[in-house]
Design a protein around this motif. Structure first.
Motif, PDB file in Angstrom:
ATOM      1  N   LEU A 145      -1.217  93.113 -10.992  1.00 14.52           N
ATOM      2  CA  LEU A 145      -1.968  94.149 -10.274  1.00 14.52           C
ATOM      3  C   LEU A 145      -1.945  95.474 -11.035  1.00 14.52           C
ATOM      4  O   LEU A 145      -2.971  96.149 -11.166  1.00 14.52           O
ATOM      5  CB  LEU A 145      -1.371  94.365  -8.885  1.00 14.52           C
ATOM      6  CG  LEU A 145      -2.049  93.677  -7.719  1.00 14.52           C
ATOM      7  CD1 LEU A 145      -1.146  93.693  -6.502  1.00 14.52           C
ATOM      8  CD2 LEU A 145      -3.372  94.295  -7.413  1.00 14.52           C
ATOM      9  N   ASP A 146      -0.782  95.851 -11.548  1.00 15.90           N
ATOM     10  CA  ASP A 146      -0.665  97.096 -12.302  1.00 15.90           C
ATOM     11  C   ASP A 146      -1.562  97.074 -13.533  1.00 15.90           C
ATOM     12  O   ASP A 146      -2.234  98.069 -13.835  1.00 15.90           O
ATOM     13  CB  ASP A 146       0.793  97.347 -12.714  1.00 15.90           C
ATOM     14  CG  ASP A 146       1.693  97.673 -11.533  1.00 15.90           C
ATOM     15  OD1 ASP A 146       1.168  98.027 -10.448  1.00 15.90           O
ATOM     16  OD2 ASP A 146       2.927  97.565 -11.694  1.00 15.90           O
ATOM     17  N   ALA A 147      -1.604  95.947 -14.228  1.00 21.28           N
ATOM     18  CA  ALA A 147      -2.457  95.836 -15.419  1.00 21.28           C
ATOM     19  C   ALA A 147      -3.938  95.928 -15.042  1.00 21.28           C
ATOM     20  O   ALA A 147      -4.726  96.594 -15.730  1.00 21.28           O
ATOM     21  CB  ALA A 147      -2.171  94.527 -16.154  1.00 21.28           C
ATOM     22  N   MET A 148      -4.324  95.267 -13.944  1.00 19.92           N
ATOM     23  CA  MET A 148      -5.728  95.331 -13.516  1.00 19.92           C
ATOM     24  C   MET A 148      -6.105  96.739 -13.080  1.00 19.92           C
ATOM     25  O   MET A 148      -7.210  97.213 -13.372  1.00 19.92           O
ATOM     26  CB  MET A 148      -5.988  94.328 -12.376  1.00 19.92           C
ATOM     27  CG  MET A 148      -6.004  92.886 -12.827  1.00 19.92           C
ATOM     28  SD  MET A 148      -6.538  91.734 -11.537  1.00 19.92           S
ATOM     29  CE  MET A 148      -5.038  91.515 -10.611  1.00 19.92           C
ATOM     30  N   THR A 149      -5.208  97.417 -12.401  1.00 21.01           N
ATOM     31  CA  THR A 149      -5.483  98.762 -11.905  1.00 21.01           C
ATOM     32  C   THR A 149      -5.741  99.720 -13.070  1.00 21.01           C
ATOM     33  O   THR A 149      -6.608 100.598 -12.980  1.00 21.01           O
ATOM     34  CB  THR A 149      -4.329  99.258 -11.022  1.00 21.01           C
ATOM     35  OG1 THR A 149      -4.207  98.356  -9.916  1.00 21.01           O
ATOM     36  CG2 THR A 149      -4.571 100.662 -10.497  1.00 21.01           C
ATOM     37  N   LYS A 150      -5.038  99.543 -14.173  1.00 22.14           N
ATOM     38  CA  LYS A 150      -5.252 100.385 -15.362  1.00 22.14           C
ATOM     39  C   LYS A 150      -6.621 100.155 -15.988  1.00 22.14           C
ATOM     40  O   LYS A 150      -7.161 101.034 -16.655  1.00 22.14           O
ATOM     41  CB  LYS A 150      -4.164 100.122 -16.394  1.00 22.14           C
ATOM     42  CG  LYS A 150      -2.812 100.674 -16.006  1.00 22.14           C
ATOM     43  CD  LYS A 150      -1.763 100.348 -17.059  1.00 22.14           C
ATOM     44  CE  LYS A 150      -0.392 100.827 -16.587  1.00 22.14           C
ATOM     45  NZ  LYS A 150       0.670 100.417 -17.515  1.00 22.14           N
ATOM     46  N   ALA A 151      -7.194  98.971 -15.783  1.00 27.25           N
ATOM     47  CA  ALA A 151      -8.463  98.610 -16.426  1.00 27.25           C
ATOM     48  C   ALA A 151      -9.702  99.072 -15.663  1.00 27.25           C
ATOM     49  O   ALA A 151     -10.804  99.021 -16.202  1.00 27.25           O
ATOM     50  CB  ALA A 151      -8.520  97.090 -16.614  1.00 27.25           C
TER      51      ALA A 151
END
Length: 190
Positions: free
Chosen positions: A104-110
Motif C-alpha cells: 500500500l505504501d509503495a502504491m500510495t507513492k505512485a
C-alpha cells in the motif's frame, strides 16, 4: 494436505455444514456468512486477475492464498482451544498485514493525492478491483459482527480492513497511476 476423493457428501442436505472443529451449524449462520463472503471475495479476485499482469497479478495471487487462510481461520471457532488441537490451527498473522501495508505504501507513492471521490471504473482491471474492494468491506462488516457474538481472530478483521484499502489503491494503479480515474462530480445530473 487436503484430499478430496468425493466432492459431494450429502451431509449438508438438511441445511447444516461442518466447521473446522467438526461442530455443525446452520448454513445461514453468521460464521458461515463471514467465511462464505471471504470465499466470494476470492472469486472476485480471480476475475480481476484475468486483467492483471506483472506485480499486481503476483500480489493478487498472494492475496488469494491469504483469503484461503482467512477462510480457514474464520471456520475454526474456539480460539481458546487451539492448543488442544491434534494439528496446528491456521490463523491469520500480523506478517500478512505488514505485507499489505508495505505494498500500500509503495502504491500510495505512485499516485497523486485525491481531490475528489472516485467512481468505480476506468480500466477493466480497475473496475474489477473496485468490486473486490466492496466485497472485502462486506466481508469485514460480517466478520466484525461475528466478533460481537463469538470469538474470532482480530487479525482477520484487520487484514480485511487493509485489504479493501489495498484494492482501492491498486485500482488507481490500474488506471495509469490515477490519471484515468473516473472522478465523482457532486450534483452533476441535477
Amino acid at each position: 494436505m487436503v484430499v478430496l476423493n468425493k466432492i459431494y457428501t450429502k451431509t449438508g442436505d438438511a441445511g447444516e455444514t461442518a466447521l473446522g472443529n467438526g461442530s455443525r451449524v446452520a448454513k445461514h449462520s453468521l460464521r458461515v456468512e463471514s467465511y462464505g463472503t471471504v470465499d466470494e471475495l476470492n472469486a472476485t479476485v480471480g476475475m480481476a486477475r484475468l486483467h492483471a499482469t506483472g506485480d499486481i497479478d503476483k500480489q493478487l495471487s498472494m492475496i488469494q492464498n491469504d483469503l484461503f487462510d482467512l477462510g480457514a481461520d474464520l471456520c475454526r471457532p474456539d480460539m481458546e482451544k487451539d492448543g488442544e488441537s491434534e494439528y496446528p490451527v491456521l490463523r491469520m498473522s500480523e506478517g500478512q498485514i505488514d505485507r499489505l501495508e508495505s505494498e500500500l505504501d509503495a502504491m500510495t507513492k505512485a499516485v497523486a493525492p485525491l481531490k475528489s471521490f472516485i467512481l468505480p471504473g476506468g480500466s477493466a482491471l480497475a473496475a474489477h478491483l473496485h468490486l473486490c474492494r466492496t466485497v472485502a468491506r462486506r466481508a469485514e462488516r460480517l466478520s466484525v459482527e461475528l466478533g460481537t457474538v463469538e470469538s474470532i481472530n482480530p487479525v482477520g478483521v484487520k487484514y480485511l480492513n487493509r485489504l479493501s484499502d489495498w484494492f482501492f489503491q491498486a485500482s488507481r494503479i490500474a488506471n495509469d497511476n490515477g490519471k484515468d480515474d473516473v472522478l465523482w462530480v457532486p450534483g452533476a445530473n441535477r
